[in-house]
Design a protein around this motif. Sequence first.
Motif, PDB file in Angstrom:
ATOM      1  N   ALA A 131       4.816   2.720   3.835  1.00 44.22           N
ATOM      2  CA  ALA A 131       4.871   4.207   3.438  1.00 44.22           C
ATOM      3  C   ALA A 131       3.286   4.546   3.270  1.00 44.22           C
ATOM      4  N   GLY A 132       3.284   6.028   3.257  1.00 41.91           N
ATOM      5  CA  GLY A 132       2.306   6.563   3.479  1.00 41.91           C
ATOM      6  C   GLY A 132       1.169   6.511   2.185  1.00 41.91           C
ATOM      7  N   ALA A 133       1.878   6.334   1.080  1.00 41.06           N
ATOM      8  CA  ALA A 133       0.787   6.232  -0.198  1.00 41.06           C
ATOM      9  C   ALA A 133       1.412   5.255  -1.165  1.00 41.06           C
ATOM     10  N   VAL A 134       0.714   4.754  -2.144  1.00 42.21           N
ATOM     11  CA  VAL A 134       1.175   3.801  -2.982  1.00 42.21           C
ATOM     12  C   VAL A 134       2.328   4.621  -3.867  1.00 42.21           C
ATOM     13  N   ALA A 135       2.025   5.977  -3.867  1.00 42.21           N
ATOM     14  CA  ALA A 135       3.176   6.535  -4.902  1.00 42.21           C
ATOM     15  C   ALA A 135       4.398   6.681  -4.446  1.00 42.21           C
ATOM     16  N   GLN A 136       4.667   6.375  -3.200  1.00 49.05           N
ATOM     17  CA  GLN A 136       5.904   6.496  -2.331  1.00 49.05           C
ATOM     18  C   GLN A 136       6.768   5.068  -2.457  1.00 49.05           C
ATOM     19  N   VAL A 137       6.128   3.967  -2.721  1.00 49.96           N
ATOM     20  CA  VAL A 137       6.504   2.760  -2.900  1.00 49.96           C
ATOM     21  C   VAL A 137       7.643   2.740  -4.081  1.00 49.96           C
ATOM     22  N   PRO A 138       8.825   2.464  -3.737  1.00 51.48           N
ATOM     23  CA  PRO A 138      10.002   2.597  -4.813  1.00 51.48           C
ATOM     24  C   PRO A 138       9.572   1.332  -5.623  1.00 51.48           C
ATOM     25  N   ALA A 139      10.078   1.584  -6.987  1.00 53.52           N
ATOM     26  CA  ALA A 139       9.938   0.844  -8.093  1.00 53.52           C
ATOM     27  C   ALA A 139      10.752  -0.516  -7.726  1.00 53.52           C
ATOM     28  N   GLY A 140      10.247  -1.545  -8.683  1.00 47.73           N
ATOM     29  CA  GLY A 140      10.517  -2.969  -8.315  1.00 47.73           C
ATOM     30  C   GLY A 140       9.937  -3.765  -6.893  1.00 47.73           C
ATOM     31  N   ASN A 141       9.200  -2.880  -6.133  1.00 51.96           N
ATOM     32  CA  ASN A 141       8.483  -3.680  -4.844  1.00 51.96           C
ATOM     33  C   ASN A 141       7.199  -3.804  -5.348  1.00 51.96           C
ATOM     34  N   GLN A 142       6.788  -4.638  -4.301  1.00 51.85           N
ATOM     35  CA  GLN A 142       5.368  -5.093  -4.301  1.00 51.85           C
ATOM     36  C   GLN A 142       4.774  -4.789  -3.181  1.00 51.85           C
ATOM     37  N   HIS A 143       3.277  -4.283  -3.118  1.00 48.45           N
ATOM     38  CA  HIS A 143       2.755  -3.670  -1.916  1.00 48.45           C
ATOM     39  C   HIS A 143       1.448  -4.129  -1.606  1.00 48.45           C
ATOM     40  N   LEU A 144       0.815  -4.079  -0.549  1.00 50.67           N
ATOM     41  CA  LEU A 144      -0.643  -4.218  -0.137  1.00 50.67           C
ATOM     42  C   LEU A 144      -0.911  -3.131   0.695  1.00 50.67           C
ATOM     43  N   GLU A 145      -2.147  -2.541   0.550  1.00 51.16           N
ATOM     44  CA  GLU A 145      -2.689  -1.266   1.254  1.00 51.16           C
ATOM     45  C   GLU A 145      -3.467  -1.690   2.403  1.00 51.16           C
ATOM     46  N   GLY A 146      -3.452  -0.758   3.369  1.00 54.14           N
ATOM     47  CA  GLY A 146      -4.465  -1.150   4.563  1.00 54.14           C
ATOM     48  C   GLY A 146      -4.316  -0.331   5.582  1.00 54.14           C
ATOM     49  N   THR A 147      -5.057  -0.372   6.624  1.00 50.23           N
ATOM     50  CA  THR A 147      -5.099   0.575   7.912  1.00 50.23           C
ATOM     51  C   THR A 147      -4.342  -0.073   8.986  1.00 50.23           C
ATOM     52  N   VAL A 148      -3.751   0.779   9.636  1.00 47.22           N
ATOM     53  CA  VAL A 148      -2.843   0.337  10.732  1.00 47.22           C
ATOM     54  C   VAL A 148      -3.852   0.127  11.977  1.00 47.22           C
ATOM     55  N   THR A 149      -3.916  -1.173  12.336  1.00 44.50           N
ATOM     56  CA  THR A 149      -4.763  -1.368  13.572  1.00 44.50           C
ATOM     57  C   THR A 149      -3.965  -1.546  14.983  1.00 44.50           C
ATOM     58  N   ASP A 150      -2.777  -1.557  14.871  1.00 41.97           N
ATOM     59  CA  ASP A 150      -2.001  -1.566  16.413  1.00 41.97           C
ATOM     60  C   ASP A 150      -0.496  -1.229  15.869  1.00 41.97           C
ATOM     61  N   ALA A 151      -0.196  -0.377  16.929  1.00 41.68           N
ATOM     62  CA  ALA A 151       1.220   0.047  16.918  1.00 41.68           C
ATOM     63  C   ALA A 151       1.860   0.050  18.172  1.00 41.68           C
ATOM     64  N   SER A 152       3.004  -0.912  18.470  1.00 35.17           N
ATOM     65  CA  SER A 152       3.629  -1.267  19.697  1.00 35.17           C
ATOM     66  C   SER A 152       5.005  -0.609  19.604  1.00 35.17           C
ATOM     67  N   TYR A 153       5.368   0.427  20.377  1.00 30.15           N
ATOM     68  CA  TYR A 153       6.585   0.607  20.664  1.00 30.15           C
ATOM     69  C   TYR A 153       7.541   0.056  21.178  1.00 30.15           C
ATOM     70  N   LEU A 154       8.543  -0.676  20.733  1.00 32.54           N
ATOM     71  CA  LEU A 154       9.312  -1.727  21.589  1.00 32.54           C
ATOM     72  C   LEU A 154      10.826  -0.978  21.683  1.00 32.54           C
ATOM     73  N   GLY A 155      10.975   0.110  21.657  1.00 34.98           N
ATOM     74  CA  GLY A 155      12.309   0.475  21.747  1.00 34.98           C
ATOM     75  C   GLY A 155      13.403   0.759  20.498  1.00 34.98           C
ATOM     76  N   VAL A 156      13.792  -0.273  20.121  1.00 36.10           N
ATOM     77  CA  VAL A 156      14.347  -0.440  19.053  1.00 36.10           C
ATOM     78  C   VAL A 156      13.680  -0.509  17.632  1.00 36.10           C
TER      79      VAL A 156
END
Lengths: 301, 381
Positions: B291-316
């Motif tokens: 999710a983009g921000a903590v506010a968008q995390v649905p209730a009942g879920n747990q989260h960790l914040e961070g920075t995207v260091t790699d993004a590999s597009y694999l098709g599916v």
Amino acid sequence: MTALTQLPSGTERSSPRARWGRRRLLPYLLVLPGAAWLVLFFAMPVGQLAAASLYDPTGSISTGYAPAWAFGNYPAALRVYWPQFGRSFRYAGMALAVALVMGYPLAYAIARKAGRWKNLLLVCVIAPMFTSFLVRTLAWKTILSDNGALVGLLRDVHLLGPDGRLLATPIAVVLGLTYNFLPFLVLPLYASLERLDPRLLEAASDLYASPLATFRRVTLPLSMPGLVAGTLLFLIPATGDYINAELLGTPNEYMIGNVIDSAFLIRLDYPQGAALSFLLMSAILALVFGYLRRASPEDLL
Amino acid sequence: MARETPAGDLRLANLTKTFGAFTAVDDLSLTVPQGSFFALLGASGCGKTTTLRMIAGLEPPTSGQVLLGDRDITRLRPYKRPVNTVFQSYALFPHLDVFENVAFGLRRRGIRSVDGQVRQVLSLVRLDGFERRRPGQLSGGQQQRVALARALINHPQVLLLDEPLGALDLTLRRQMQIELKRIQTEVGISFVHVTHDQEEAMTMADTVAVMNAGRIEQLGAPADIYEFPATAFVATFLGQSNLIAGVVSGSSGDDLLVTAHGTRFSVPVGRSRTDQGPVLLGVRPEKLRLAGAVAQVPAGNQHLEGTVTDASYLGVSTQYALRTGAGAELSVFVANSGDRQRFAVGEQAVAYWHPRHAFLLGRADGQARTTPELGEPVGVS
């Protein structure tokens, strides 16, 4: 511009064709020394021998031989010396049988069971070759002599009678042949058994084959190329051999090699010696081709 | 013959094999139910092939027993066991044609009329008309099927397969996996399949045993093992896992509370392998959402914040690497369904998951698991 300056000049353009021509000649050049040697020292003497076998048998060294297309030399020679002919093949066959009984297990053991002793054992097989054939056969003369330890032992255990002897008997000649040509049987056998994939033996065992059945159905057929090669390498020189019969036997054990030897060097009957040589050569060739056809090793290679 | 006796399960009892100082198989016990497709999965050198060879009788065990039904076959010679093997190298007899290779086992047992059976099993592996070919004239896939037919024709109680698909290319391997499964269902013989390919094990086997260093780490149905691995090795060998080092700090109702990276997470007790001390909190990459921000995390879920260091597009899917504030590297698979937000390298993102998708493993002191696909150490708390 750079492309233009790098265009090949006229002389350079013709050079690949010259190189191609040379490349086509190369195989012939490589064969040339061997072929020349073969023609000079094999094909020509064989032709000479063939001519000699057809000389007029009434001639002699002193009066000279006349070319006569005397094909009668062949049946005449065979009529007199067929016992020696038969003996050659009989002795060589018996020696082969003894050599197979000793040689196959030996080759199998060296190839599959020897582990780190493999090289040492191979050296032991080859080592006798480092001394002269003649010396080794003379040594056998001592080993088998009437006063030797071996004959003494055999007399003591009554395998030989009190006057029994080994030297100057067919046994001595067959033993000598066996010993002298054994490495020629063992080495090709070893090579083919060494190549045998142990996983095939495991697969056979997994598929209900007892050790004996595994040997019969897998090991033996797969060692066939080595067995055929080894048998021929043993049989061919053993049949034509005359040293063993000369040194370990008596004229009663003489093989065809001894007869040819005396025809050329003692009796100086060149037409007969040449005819006997050709008879031996064709008999061996017939044997080899018949054997190869039955064993059909090209299926296995 | 042995196959007429009432068949039964294959049981290995405390089976051990040592080669000098090296223990290849260490006190292994397991049961392969009759008629099941059993996979032994592990990296090379984990003792799986040695185990197979002991079942086949090609390797004598140092100690322990191999039992088939009630029969102890530990000391039985290989050619007397109602067990056949499909070898990794196939080990087809080069001097015999396909027909004679397949008929080999029947002939050795003194069966005269082999024609019908050979043709039947050759058509089962779809090699009709290849009877007179030599193994050297066949492709890898065809050789593999001859090896299979040669073993199957004997109707063994157990068929052993030693990485039989290892030498085939990917397409052929997929095809043969389906074939093997079909044949196993058709003949109903127990298959013990050794492989290092986790996908192969999961597609084909009813039961998978994951082996490591001569021991079985976990045994069960593929889905059960994948969803709830028993050890860190299984979690990372079978698929990928994000493993976060933490400490159990208490419990609340049916949940265990875990502190990691200064944050509290909860895991259901039913998804925990331990309830105290140092632990590893695991979440599969495909169970993580972004999710983009903590506010968008649905209730009942747990989260960790961070920075995207790699993004590999694999098709599916797109595979993201996320570095959290505390230095942990998380792997996240996001399906490219079209309705998800895409993240670029350098962007801030929040990874979240539902506690029922997490699992908790015991952790030896000082053990810092890494997220395997990145090879980056996770900060130990």
